[in-house]
Design a protein around this motif. Structure first.
Motif, PDB file in Angstrom:
ATOM      1  N   GLU A 148       7.462 -11.109  -6.817  1.00 20.79           N
ATOM      2  CA  GLU A 148       8.876 -11.280  -7.117  1.00 20.79           C
ATOM      3  C   GLU A 148       9.210 -10.990  -8.571  1.00 20.79           C
ATOM      4  O   GLU A 148      10.339 -10.608  -8.885  1.00 20.79           O
ATOM      5  CB  GLU A 148       9.343 -12.698  -6.753  1.00 20.79           C
ATOM      6  CG  GLU A 148       8.635 -13.821  -7.474  1.00 20.79           C
ATOM      7  CD  GLU A 148       7.473 -14.387  -6.678  1.00 20.79           C
ATOM      8  OE1 GLU A 148       7.222 -15.591  -6.785  1.00 20.79           O
ATOM      9  OE2 GLU A 148       6.818 -13.599  -5.961  1.00 20.79           O
ATOM     10  N   THR A 149       8.243 -11.160  -9.470  1.00 20.89           N
ATOM     11  CA  THR A 149       8.502 -10.913 -10.886  1.00 20.89           C
ATOM     12  C   THR A 149       8.856  -9.453 -11.146  1.00 20.89           C
ATOM     13  O   THR A 149       9.487  -9.125 -12.155  1.00 20.89           O
ATOM     14  CB  THR A 149       7.297 -11.306 -11.750  1.00 20.89           C
ATOM     15  OG1 THR A 149       6.145 -10.601 -11.290  1.00 20.89           O
ATOM     16  CG2 THR A 149       7.045 -12.805 -11.666  1.00 20.89           C
ATOM     17  N   THR A 150       8.452  -8.584 -10.234  1.00 22.73           N
ATOM     18  CA  THR A 150       8.792  -7.161 -10.338  1.00 22.73           C
ATOM     19  C   THR A 150       9.918  -6.780  -9.385  1.00 22.73           C
ATOM     20  O   THR A 150      10.915  -6.167  -9.780  1.00 22.73           O
ATOM     21  CB  THR A 150       7.559  -6.291 -10.029  1.00 22.73           C
ATOM     22  OG1 THR A 150       6.517  -6.594 -10.957  1.00 22.73           O
ATOM     23  CG2 THR A 150       7.909  -4.815 -10.122  1.00 22.73           C
ATOM     24  N   ARG A 166      -1.807  -3.281   8.483  1.00 24.05           N
ATOM     25  CA  ARG A 166      -1.715  -4.674   8.901  1.00 24.05           C
ATOM     26  C   ARG A 166      -0.427  -4.902   9.694  1.00 24.05           C
ATOM     27  O   ARG A 166       0.519  -4.105   9.623  1.00 24.05           O
ATOM     28  CB  ARG A 166      -1.736  -5.598   7.683  1.00 24.05           C
ATOM     29  CG  ARG A 166      -3.013  -5.552   6.865  1.00 24.05           C
ATOM     30  CD  ARG A 166      -4.230  -5.966   7.662  1.00 24.05           C
ATOM     31  NE  ARG A 166      -5.391  -6.199   6.805  1.00 24.05           N
ATOM     32  CZ  ARG A 166      -6.639  -6.222   7.246  1.00 24.05           C
ATOM     33  NH1 ARG A 166      -6.887  -6.053   8.543  1.00 24.05           N
ATOM     34  NH2 ARG A 166      -7.647  -6.426   6.405  1.00 24.05           N
ATOM     35  N   SER A 167      -0.394  -6.012  10.417  1.00 27.21           N
ATOM     36  CA  SER A 167       0.784  -6.317  11.229  1.00 27.21           C
ATOM     37  C   SER A 167       1.498  -7.550  10.700  1.00 27.21           C
ATOM     38  O   SER A 167       1.759  -8.504  11.443  1.00 27.21           O
ATOM     39  CB  SER A 167       0.408  -6.491  12.701  1.00 27.21           C
ATOM     40  OG  SER A 167      -0.726  -7.332  12.857  1.00 27.21           O
ATOM     41  N   GLY A 168       1.787  -7.524   9.388  1.00 32.01           N
ATOM     42  CA  GLY A 168       2.647  -8.551   8.832  1.00 32.01           C
ATOM     43  C   GLY A 168       4.018  -8.477   9.480  1.00 32.01           C
ATOM     44  O   GLY A 168       4.438  -7.414   9.970  1.00 32.01           O
ATOM     45  N   ALA A 169       4.731  -9.584   9.482  1.00 32.51           N
ATOM     46  CA  ALA A 169       6.005  -9.646  10.196  1.00 32.51           C
ATOM     47  C   ALA A 169       6.994  -8.600   9.700  1.00 32.51           C
ATOM     48  O   ALA A 169       7.694  -7.960  10.495  1.00 32.51           O
ATOM     49  CB  ALA A 169       6.597 -11.043  10.055  1.00 32.51           C
ATOM     50  N   LEU A 170       7.071  -8.407   8.379  1.00 36.41           N
ATOM     51  CA  LEU A 170       8.022  -7.440   7.837  1.00 36.41           C
ATOM     52  C   LEU A 170       7.656  -6.020   8.248  1.00 36.41           C
ATOM     53  O   LEU A 170       8.520  -5.229   8.643  1.00 36.41           O
ATOM     54  CB  LEU A 170       8.086  -7.547   6.314  1.00 36.41           C
ATOM     55  CG  LEU A 170       9.022  -6.538   5.637  1.00 36.41           C
ATOM     56  CD1 LEU A 170      10.468  -6.794   6.041  1.00 36.41           C
ATOM     57  CD2 LEU A 170       8.872  -6.584   4.125  1.00 36.41           C
ATOM     58  N   SER A 182       1.468  -5.140   0.785  1.00 32.85           N
ATOM     59  CA  SER A 182       1.737  -4.961  -0.645  1.00 32.85           C
ATOM     60  C   SER A 182       0.489  -5.113  -1.508  1.00 32.85           C
ATOM     61  O   SER A 182       0.430  -4.586  -2.611  1.00 32.85           O
ATOM     62  CB  SER A 182       2.795  -5.970  -1.098  1.00 32.85           C
ATOM     63  OG  SER A 182       2.408  -7.301  -0.770  1.00 32.85           O
ATOM     64  N   GLN A 183      -0.540  -5.826  -0.996  1.00 33.45           N
ATOM     65  CA  GLN A 183      -1.765  -6.012  -1.771  1.00 33.45           C
ATOM     66  C   GLN A 183      -2.865  -5.020  -1.381  1.00 33.45           C
ATOM     67  O   GLN A 183      -3.929  -5.004  -1.991  1.00 33.45           O
ATOM     68  CB  GLN A 183      -2.297  -7.444  -1.577  1.00 33.45           C
ATOM     69  CG  GLN A 183      -1.293  -8.530  -1.906  1.00 33.45           C
ATOM     70  CD  GLN A 183      -0.864  -8.499  -3.367  1.00 33.45           C
ATOM     71  OE1 GLN A 183      -1.637  -8.129  -4.245  1.00 33.45           O
ATOM     72  NE2 GLN A 183       0.372  -8.888  -3.624  1.00 33.45           N
ATOM     73  N   GLY A 184      -2.619  -4.223  -0.352  1.00 34.74           N
ATOM     74  CA  GLY A 184      -3.648  -3.312   0.122  1.00 34.74           C
ATOM     75  C   GLY A 184      -4.651  -4.036   1.010  1.00 34.74           C
ATOM     76  O   GLY A 184      -4.586  -5.244   1.203  1.00 34.74           O
ATOM     77  N   THR A 198       4.457 -12.435  -1.588  1.00 40.57           N
ATOM     78  CA  THR A 198       4.223 -11.085  -1.086  1.00 40.57           C
ATOM     79  C   THR A 198       5.539 -10.430  -0.690  1.00 40.57           C
ATOM     80  O   THR A 198       6.572 -11.085  -0.542  1.00 40.57           O
ATOM     81  CB  THR A 198       3.304 -11.115   0.151  1.00 40.57           C
ATOM     82  OG1 THR A 198       3.992 -11.769   1.230  1.00 40.57           O
ATOM     83  CG2 THR A 198       2.014 -11.861  -0.147  1.00 40.57           C
ATOM     84  N   ALA A 199       5.476  -9.114  -0.466  1.00 41.39           N
ATOM     85  CA  ALA A 199       6.675  -8.389  -0.052  1.00 41.39           C
ATOM     86  C   ALA A 199       7.193  -8.897   1.289  1.00 41.39           C
ATOM     87  O   ALA A 199       8.391  -8.824   1.568  1.00 41.39           O
ATOM     88  CB  ALA A 199       6.372  -6.899   0.029  1.00 41.39           C
ATOM     89  N   GLY A 200       6.295  -9.427   2.130  1.00 42.25           N
ATOM     90  CA  GLY A 200       6.711  -9.947   3.416  1.00 42.25           C
ATOM     91  C   GLY A 200       7.677 -11.110   3.319  1.00 42.25           C
ATOM     92  O   GLY A 200       8.483 -11.335   4.224  1.00 42.25           O
TER      93      GLY A 200
END
Length: 369
Positions: free
Chosen positions: A46-48, A263-267, A197-199, A13-15
């Motif tokens: 990451e592939t993108t 959401r409250s992901g770390a990033l 990043s996934q919605g 994920t982007a995080g």
């Protein structure tokens, strides 16, 4: 002087990916001649994201860690060994001097492949460490964390590496350009809806249901609904409601908005703290509770509130989110209370740790380039 070769592991994920890329950028600023290779799997973003930022990406087999008894659990040792073997080949081929990991599927094989061969650096972004980082920290040369209490003993707290376009963002100065960039109303208070990043389906549904009330109150919306989700933006009279699958320009999104719901992901928490953005967090209802912990410092400071996932509905959006958007004084107070951890310099701090360990290893190996 030998060229230092760094293998960066942070996929999925982007995080995981964005702190890895922020660190890679900082390494390049520190030493333009450093060789950077990013490790990932074919199943992640990451592939993108990594090739778009100009870094070489090499792929190894994914090793998901099953949490319940299943066929996947029985296959885990074989899959793990296969991925470790592939990673060791990359380490040897590129004469890697240091491996730095940020969590996610790709990190466990990276840590195990590097063990007793090259130094390992572990960065933990969440308030509670994941399995891969817990294992890697046992033999790492350096362990750093975003916040205290991650569960990794002796971790140095440095914050989360954030890309420079975010850490030095002038939101007010870029606002007019950012709203024009997205096609938003130039003057309306604007809500950024971002479920990671996934919605996030619940966030998407709740905000969409509240769209008539938001429009009637003169609120604009920038809604990133996730590439895997279908979504049709409402057409209520009022300020623009702009829906996009994914935000490639988070700097522009933060500059355009007055409040974030997500959401409250770390990033996300780190970036919102860095730019001084008031937030309404909806922590993921599963996992080990790290998303609620990620947001706790900002909630305590008064720059954010939390709505539980099960409580997020049209009614709660209208009752709790809308009043923040229509009360400039409250928004300003929340923005003033937004306190970032050492995010603004975490990229440079981590890059220095990695570069120093890599240089020590490079000096000890045979003739290099």
């Amino acid at each position: 002087m030998k060229t230092v070769s760094v293998l960066i592991a942070g996929g999925g994920t982007a995080g995981h990916i964005e702190p890895a890329l922020a660190t890679a950028d900082a390494l390049r600023r520190l030493n333009p001649n450093i060789r950077i290779t990013a490790l990932g799997t074919a199943r992640g973003l990451e592939t993108t994201l990594i090739p778009e930022r100009g870094y070489e990406l090499v792929l190894v087999p994914a090793v998901p860690l099953p949490r319940k008894p299943s066929k996947d659990l029985l296959l885990l040792p074989f899959r793990l060994w296969k991925s470790i073997r592939a990673t060791r080949a990359i380490i040897e081929e590129r004469q890697v001097d240091v491996v730095v990991g940020f969590g996610g599927y790709v990190c466990l094989p990276a840590y195990l492949a590097a063990r007793r061969r090259v130094p390992v650096v572990v960065h933990e972004a969440n308030a509670r460490a994941g399995i891969a980082n817990k294992i890697g920290a046992r033999f790492a040369a350096a362990v750093v964390a975003a916040v205290p209490g991650s569960g990794l003993r002796s971790a140095k707290v440095i914050g989360i590496p954030v890309r420079r376009s975010i850490s030095i963002l002038d939101r007010a100065g870029l606002r007019a350009e950012a709203r024009k960039f997205f096609g938003l109303d130039p003057d309306a208070p604007t809500l950024l809806v971002y479920g990671g990043s996934q919605g996030a389906v619940r966030i998407n549904d709740s905000v969409l249901a509240a769209a008539p009330e938001l429009a009637a109150a003169g609120v604009g919306v920038l809604h990133a609904f996730g590439k895997k989700n279908s979504f049709e933006a409402p057409t209520n009279p009022g300020p623009a409601y702009v829906a996009v699958a994914y935000l490639d320009r988070m700097d522009m999104a933060y500059a355009a908005a007055d409040l974030t719901l997500g959401r409250s992901g770390a990033l996300t928490v780190a970036e919102l703290g860095a730019v001084g953005m008031p937030a309404v967090y909806v922590p993921l209802p599963h996992g080990n509770g790290e998303q609620r912990l990620n947001a706790s410092a900002q909630v305590a400071a008064g720059s954010a509130i939390i709505i539980d996932d099960a409580e997020l509905t049209r009614e709660s959006v209208v009752a709790q989110v809308l009043p923040l958007l229509t009360d400039p004084a409250k928004r300003e107070a929340m923005a003033a209370a937004a306190t970032a951890s050492p995010t603004g310099r975490a990229d440079a701090v981590l890059a220095t740790i990695v570069a120093n360990l890599g240089a020590e290893h490079a000096a000890g190996r045979g003739e290099g380039t």
